[in-house]
Scaffold this active site. Structure first.
Site, short mmCIF file in Angstrom:
data_model
loop_
_atom_site.label_atom_id
_atom_site.label_comp_id
_atom_site.label_asym_id
_atom_site.label_seq_id
_atom_site.Cartn_x
_atom_site.Cartn_y
_atom_site.Cartn_z
N ARG A 1 0.92 -1.29 0.01
CA ARG A 1 0.00 0.07 0.05
C ARG A 1 0.86 1.34 0.10
O ARG A 1 2.11 1.05 0.49
CB ARG A 1 -0.90 0.16 1.11
CG ARG A 1 -2.04 -0.87 1.28
CD ARG A 1 -3.10 -0.51 0.17
NE ARG A 1 -4.19 -1.36 0.19
CZ ARG A 1 -4.45 -2.39 -0.65
NH1 ARG A 1 -3.62 -2.59 -1.75
NH2 ARG A 1 -5.53 -3.20 -0.50
N HIS B 1 -1.74 0.90 -9.61
CA HIS B 1 -2.56 0.22 -8.58
C HIS B 1 -3.12 -1.01 -9.52
O HIS B 1 -4.13 -1.14 -9.32
CB HIS B 1 -3.47 0.75 -7.72
CG HIS B 1 -3.85 0.07 -6.66
ND1 HIS B 1 -4.05 0.45 -5.25
CD2 HIS B 1 -3.83 -1.24 -6.47
CE1 HIS B 1 -4.51 -0.55 -4.61
NE2 HIS B 1 -4.21 -1.50 -5.09
P1 NDP Z 1 -1.72 -11.94 4.09
O1 NDP Z 1 -2.97 -11.47 5.31
O2 NDP Z 1 -1.94 -13.33 3.75
O3 NDP Z 1 -0.28 -11.86 4.71
C1 NDP Z 1 0.24 -10.75 5.55
C2 NDP Z 1 1.62 -11.22 5.70
O4 NDP Z 1 2.37 -9.93 6.40
C3 NDP Z 1 1.84 -12.16 6.85
O5 NDP Z 1 3.10 -12.99 6.45
C4 NDP Z 1 2.18 -11.49 8.04
O6 NDP Z 1 2.73 -12.31 9.19
C5 NDP Z 1 2.88 -10.40 7.51
N1 NDP Z 1 2.75 -9.10 8.49
C6 NDP Z 1 1.52 -8.52 9.03
N2 NDP Z 1 1.93 -7.65 10.01
C7 NDP Z 1 3.24 -7.60 9.99
C8 NDP Z 1 4.27 -6.95 10.90
N3 NDP Z 1 3.71 -5.97 11.80
N4 NDP Z 1 5.53 -7.49 10.81
C9 NDP Z 1 5.90 -8.31 10.07
N5 NDP Z 1 5.05 -9.24 9.28
C10 NDP Z 1 3.64 -8.88 9.11
O7 NDP Z 1 -1.87 -10.96 3.10
P2 NDP Z 1 -1.82 -11.24 1.57
O8 NDP Z 1 -0.73 -11.99 1.31
O9 NDP Z 1 -3.11 -11.66 0.75
O10 NDP Z 1 -1.86 -9.46 1.04
C11 NDP Z 1 -0.87 -8.69 1.47
C12 NDP Z 1 -1.13 -7.39 1.14
O11 NDP Z 1 -0.96 -7.03 -0.42
C13 NDP Z 1 -2.81 -6.97 1.13
O12 NDP Z 1 -3.14 -6.58 2.30
C14 NDP Z 1 -2.81 -5.44 0.30
O13 NDP Z 1 -2.32 -4.35 1.03
C15 NDP Z 1 -1.66 -5.81 -0.88
N6 NDP Z 1 -2.13 -6.23 -2.08
C16 NDP Z 1 -2.00 -5.39 -3.16
C17 NDP Z 1 -2.42 -5.57 -4.53
C18 NDP Z 1 -1.96 -4.61 -5.67
O14 NDP Z 1 -2.65 -4.73 -6.68
N7 NDP Z 1 -1.03 -3.80 -5.41
C19 NDP Z 1 -3.28 -6.55 -4.78
C20 NDP Z 1 -3.63 -7.69 -3.63
C21 NDP Z 1 -3.11 -7.11 -2.41
P3 NDP Z 1 2.30 -13.56 9.77
O15 NDP Z 1 2.42 -14.48 8.60
O16 NDP Z 1 3.26 -13.75 10.88
O17 NDP Z 1 0.87 -13.38 10.15
C1 OXD Z 2 -6.02 -5.61 -3.07
C2 OXD Z 2 -5.86 -4.79 -3.99
O1 OXD Z 2 -6.01 -5.39 -1.83
O2 OXD Z 2 -6.13 -4.78 -5.34
O3 OXD Z 2 -6.71 -6.72 -3.42
O4 OXD Z 2 -5.09 -3.54 -3.65
#
Ligand code: NDP
Ligand code: OXD
Length: 309
Positions: free
Chosen positions: A224, A272
């Site tokens: 983000r 995005h």
């Molecule tokens: P998940 O919830 O599956 O994974 C999140 C990961 O982040 C986990 O490994 C978690 O750790 C880690 N995490 C969260 N907080 C912390 C912290 N404070 N310190 C260290 N690690 C942390 O999310 P997704 O993989 O499904 O998606 C990730 C993000 O990708 C979304 O939230 C979104 O913002 C972004 N996104 C962007 C898109 C785009 O088009 N640009 C499209 C889709 C998503 P743990 O495993 O230990 O819980």
């Molecule tokens: C998502 C995105 O969070 O598209 O899936 O940003």
């Protein structure tokens, strides 16, 4: 049973069509909805107006159209006690793996540098570096981060990942917590951010973090815009501490026309689009979850709103 869809018109129509064939008994409405709010059981949303969801008194679940739920967590009037489900679906995961591979290879093979050279009609070779000599470091080892990182393994890169809780994944050096971050950054040549935006991760791509990377490292932000301190990135690019950046997400979207990223020679950017939820595949996940809830079984991929992801 009725589901309300709130996204842009084109995608709303695609969702309505996909749901109609996957679950004909489910009545779908696209926003703005003029009917009885009490008749809505489920909401499938992307960036609903603040306070909108609390006007449906019988909501059983809120499905986020995206993987990120920051667009819901920021609503101070989000109805309490209604589960929020994040998007986990194969189309979104595949699209993100494609984008991260493209961006990582762009930096690895100096494609942006060659594009800049071309502007000046310069024909100069930059020495090639073996993939095995580079480490790709993923911030976030969730559904998207892990899949994207693993797909890069086929090129022979060294793979590392950082998460909140400890992990053990074959082929990936795993780090966690603040202590682990230092060690992880010191060896990372291409840093990718696929974290959720939470109070803990906001501004994580900052001057201190860039300074801990090897000189000339690249940064890819597909999480983000709020993860990145934009002035710190510009400073690190201009000083040579960072060799390049790929940015898909921004503090303000669309990016203002006078923003320096538009013309910066070391920045590759997209609006995005790193990955998009595909209604045809994603509707299976939503429908399966509705069936689960209606059968009294627990929903999958429910967000822990206190943790923020
Ligand atoms: P998940 O919830 O599956 O994974 C999140 C990961 O982040 C986990 O490994 C978690 O750790 C880690 N995490 C969260 N907080 C912390 C912290 N404070 N310190 C260290 N690690 C942390 O999310 P997704 O993989 O499904 O998606 C990730 C993000 O990708 C979304 O939230 C979104 O913002 C972004 N996104 C962007 C898109 C785009 O088009 N640009 C499209 C889709 C998503 P743990 O495993 O230990 O819980
Ligand atoms: C998502 C995105 O969070 O598209 O899936 O940003």
């Amino acid at each position: 049973m009725a589901l309300l869809i709130k996204t842009d018109i084109e995608r709303g129509n695609a969702w309505a069509e996909a749901l109609a064939s996957a679950y004909p008994e489910l009545k779908t409405h696209t926003w703005p909805y003029k009917g009885d709010p009490a008749a809505i059981d489920y909401a499938l949303v992307w960036m609903p107006p603040e306070g909108e969801l609390k006007s449906y008194p019988n909501l059983k679940a809120i499905f986020s159209i995206g993987a990120g739920i920051d667009h819901l967590a920021s609503d101070p009037d989000l109805p309490e006690g209604v589960p929020v489900v994040r998007m986990v679906e194969p189309g979104l995961t595949a699209g993100m793996s494609e984008y991260v591979a493209l961006a990582a290879l762009n930096h690895h093979r100096f494609i942006q540098d060659y594009a800049n050279q071309r502007q000046e009609k310069r024909w100069e070779e930059i020495p090639q570096i073996a993939a095995s000599a580079r480490q790709i470091g993923m911030l976030g080892l969730g559904v998207l981060g892990r899949a994207a990182l693993e797909s890069l393994g086929t090129f022979g890169f060294k793979l590392a990942g950082w998460s909140r809780t400890p992990k053990s994944i074959t082929g990936i050096s795993c780090y966690h917590g603040e202590e682990g971050l230092r060690e992880f950054l010191a060896e990372t040549d291409i840093l990718v951010c696929l974290l959720p935006l939470t109070p803990e991760t906001e501004g994580i791509l900052n001057r201190d973090v860039f300074a801990q990377l090897p000189r000339g490292a690249a940064v890819i932000n597909v999480g983000r815009g709020g993860h990145l301190v934009e002035e710190d990135l510009l400073e690190a690019l201009d000083s040579g501490q960072l060799g390049g950046a790929t940015l898909d997400v921004f503090h303000e979207e669309p990016l203002p026309k006078d923003h320096p990223f538009w013309t910066h020679p070391k920045v590759f950017m997209t609006p995005h689009i790193a990955s998009m939820t595909i209604p045809e595949t994603a509707c299976q996940a939503v429908v399966a979850n509705i069936h689960r809830l209606e059968a009294g079984e627990p929903l999958r991929h429910v967000v822990d709103m206190t943790r923020g992801y």
